[in-house]
Write a protein that holds these residues in place. Sequence first.
Motif, PDB file in Angstrom:
ATOM      1  N   LEU A 118     -91.390  -2.497  57.719  1.00  0.00           N
ATOM      2  CA  LEU A 118     -91.368  -3.589  56.740  1.00  0.00           C
ATOM      3  C   LEU A 118     -90.969  -4.917  57.393  1.00  0.00           C
ATOM      4  O   LEU A 118     -91.528  -5.966  57.068  1.00  0.00           O
ATOM      5  CB  LEU A 118     -90.409  -3.239  55.598  1.00  0.00           C
ATOM      6  CG  LEU A 118     -90.919  -2.165  54.641  1.00  0.00           C
ATOM      7  CD1 LEU A 118     -89.787  -1.584  53.805  1.00  0.00           C
ATOM      8  CD2 LEU A 118     -92.016  -2.724  53.733  1.00  0.00           C
ATOM      9  N   ALA A 119     -90.030  -4.868  58.305  1.00  0.00           N
ATOM     10  CA  ALA A 119     -89.612  -6.085  59.010  1.00  0.00           C
ATOM     11  C   ALA A 119     -90.767  -6.675  59.823  1.00  0.00           C
ATOM     12  O   ALA A 119     -90.942  -7.900  59.888  1.00  0.00           O
ATOM     13  CB  ALA A 119     -88.418  -5.793  59.916  1.00  0.00           C
ATOM     14  N   GLU A 120     -91.566  -5.803  60.449  1.00  0.00           N
ATOM     15  CA  GLU A 120     -92.721  -6.275  61.217  1.00  0.00           C
ATOM     16  C   GLU A 120     -93.741  -6.970  60.319  1.00  0.00           C
ATOM     17  O   GLU A 120     -94.521  -7.810  60.781  1.00  0.00           O
ATOM     18  CB  GLU A 120     -93.379  -5.104  61.949  1.00  0.00           C
ATOM     19  CG  GLU A 120     -92.575  -4.548  63.105  1.00  0.00           C
ATOM     20  CD  GLU A 120     -92.497  -5.503  64.289  1.00  0.00           C
ATOM     21  OE1 GLU A 120     -93.298  -6.461  64.350  1.00  0.00           O
ATOM     22  OE2 GLU A 120     -91.624  -5.296  65.150  1.00  0.00           O
ATOM     23  N   ALA A 121     -93.755  -6.612  59.038  1.00  0.00           N
ATOM     24  CA  ALA A 121     -94.650  -7.244  58.069  1.00  0.00           C
ATOM     25  C   ALA A 121     -93.966  -8.386  57.333  1.00  0.00           C
ATOM     26  O   ALA A 121     -94.480  -8.876  56.323  1.00  0.00           O
ATOM     27  CB  ALA A 121     -95.156  -6.203  57.077  1.00  0.00           C
ATOM     28  N   GLU A 122     -92.793  -8.810  57.852  1.00  0.00           N
ATOM     29  CA  GLU A 122     -92.060  -9.962  57.304  1.00  0.00           C
ATOM     30  C   GLU A 122     -91.541  -9.726  55.895  1.00  0.00           C
ATOM     31  O   GLU A 122     -91.459 -10.655  55.087  1.00  0.00           O
ATOM     32  CB  GLU A 122     -92.934 -11.225  57.344  1.00  0.00           C
ATOM     33  CG  GLU A 122     -93.303 -11.689  58.732  1.00  0.00           C
ATOM     34  CD  GLU A 122     -92.126 -12.305  59.496  1.00  0.00           C
ATOM     35  OE1 GLU A 122     -91.184 -12.782  58.839  1.00  0.00           O
ATOM     36  OE2 GLU A 122     -92.177 -12.329  60.742  1.00  0.00           O
ATOM     37  N   TRP A 123     -91.155  -8.483  55.583  1.00  0.00           N
ATOM     38  CA  TRP A 123     -90.494  -8.191  54.319  1.00  0.00           C
ATOM     39  C   TRP A 123     -88.990  -8.122  54.536  1.00  0.00           C
ATOM     40  O   TRP A 123     -88.516  -7.574  55.534  1.00  0.00           O
ATOM     41  CB  TRP A 123     -90.935  -6.836  53.760  1.00  0.00           C
ATOM     42  CG  TRP A 123     -92.214  -6.820  52.992  1.00  0.00           C
ATOM     43  CD1 TRP A 123     -93.410  -6.314  53.409  1.00  0.00           C
ATOM     44  CD2 TRP A 123     -92.431  -7.298  51.659  1.00  0.00           C
ATOM     45  NE1 TRP A 123     -94.361  -6.441  52.419  1.00  0.00           N
ATOM     46  CE2 TRP A 123     -93.785  -7.037  51.338  1.00  0.00           C
ATOM     47  CE3 TRP A 123     -91.611  -7.912  50.708  1.00  0.00           C
ATOM     48  CZ2 TRP A 123     -94.338  -7.381  50.103  1.00  0.00           C
ATOM     49  CZ3 TRP A 123     -92.169  -8.248  49.482  1.00  0.00           C
ATOM     50  CH2 TRP A 123     -93.509  -7.988  49.185  1.00  0.00           C
ATOM     51  N   GLU A 124     -88.238  -8.640  53.590  1.00  0.00           N
ATOM     52  CA  GLU A 124     -86.800  -8.399  53.529  1.00  0.00           C
ATOM     53  C   GLU A 124     -86.591  -7.132  52.701  1.00  0.00           C
ATOM     54  O   GLU A 124     -87.158  -6.992  51.623  1.00  0.00           O
ATOM     55  CB  GLU A 124     -86.077  -9.572  52.878  1.00  0.00           C
ATOM     56  CG  GLU A 124     -84.566  -9.389  52.789  1.00  0.00           C
ATOM     57  CD  GLU A 124     -83.870 -10.542  52.110  1.00  0.00           C
ATOM     58  OE1 GLU A 124     -82.660 -10.407  51.814  1.00  0.00           O
ATOM     59  OE2 GLU A 124     -84.517 -11.588  51.856  1.00  0.00           O
TER      60      GLU A 124
END
Length: 342
Positions: A314-320
């Motif tokens: 999720l972080a790699e997809a820019e999600w918090e």
Amino acid sequence: MIDRIVEKALDGEDVLTPDEIAALFDAPLFSWESARIIAAGREKASRACDAKAEVHAQLGLNLAPCPGNCLFCSFAACNGVFEHAVELPVEEVIRQARQFESDGANAVFLMATAQYPFERFVDVASEVRRNLCEETVLVANFGDMSVEQAAKLKDAGFAGVYHALRLGEGRDTKLNPDTRVQTMRNVREAGLSLGTCLEPVGNEHTTEELVEKTIVTRDVQPCYSGAARRIPVPNTRLAKFGVTSEARMAHIIAVVRLALGYDVPGNCTHEPNVIGCAAGANLLWAETGSNPRDTQEKTEDARGMTVPQCREVLAEAEWEVLEGPSAFYGGAREEIMATVAK
């Protein structure tokens, strides 16, 4: 035309028609239309969940040759993957559930095969519930059930249930599609939140079937929907169709997100992948124990990912990633809706 449909979906005032959903599904992959759909899917997902993604964790309680004979499932007796029944001891179930909790999972799922005794499932769940923090969200992934059974799950401490009318239901499975849909209604009638999904997507599924099942996921008023691809069981009838690419799935995930309203905060995909999350999937699963997509008894040693690994995706997809109990279940959902309304 695609721009008009996308703007209608983002506006959220009116639901998309079957023809409009079909037009979104049929937009050519890697075209500007597809890029617009994927960007809009991410935008609508972010608005619907207050820009917070979640990681849920699923624990398979047992595996056994299952008479449901879903052709896409490694548990199916006809697929011959697992020949003997195996069940995790309650102490091990509790240990793994507490590990999920410690790792920061926003919800903990308990899954069992279709023939697992319902009362046994309730008893195990009650023990797990007693050993988790009060605020930890517990969700059931079980077979078809009556309203009365769904109410027992609620009494045992479950906040919700995952259930789906799968692609090919009644054709690729021996389960009754009407019974599957009725179970989803029963879950809602019992006061539980319902999670569902467009799954398992294969290369052979037509636009018509994708549209039909997407509308089903909308009509059952879930707290999340989404899309997941089929992982073929080797040397089985469906294996010849191969695996739908993650790129194609990203497009499908975005379409499902656009087809559902802002009252559905979650948009899942499985198995975890960055491009799907970039396209609007805001819910992933970590897994241990049995797994209907795996040929290993312990999926944590094979296909299953951990909670930290899902958070990294999720972080790699820019999600918090949300900290604490799931906002897709319970009172936090109303808070999200209030934010969207502003």
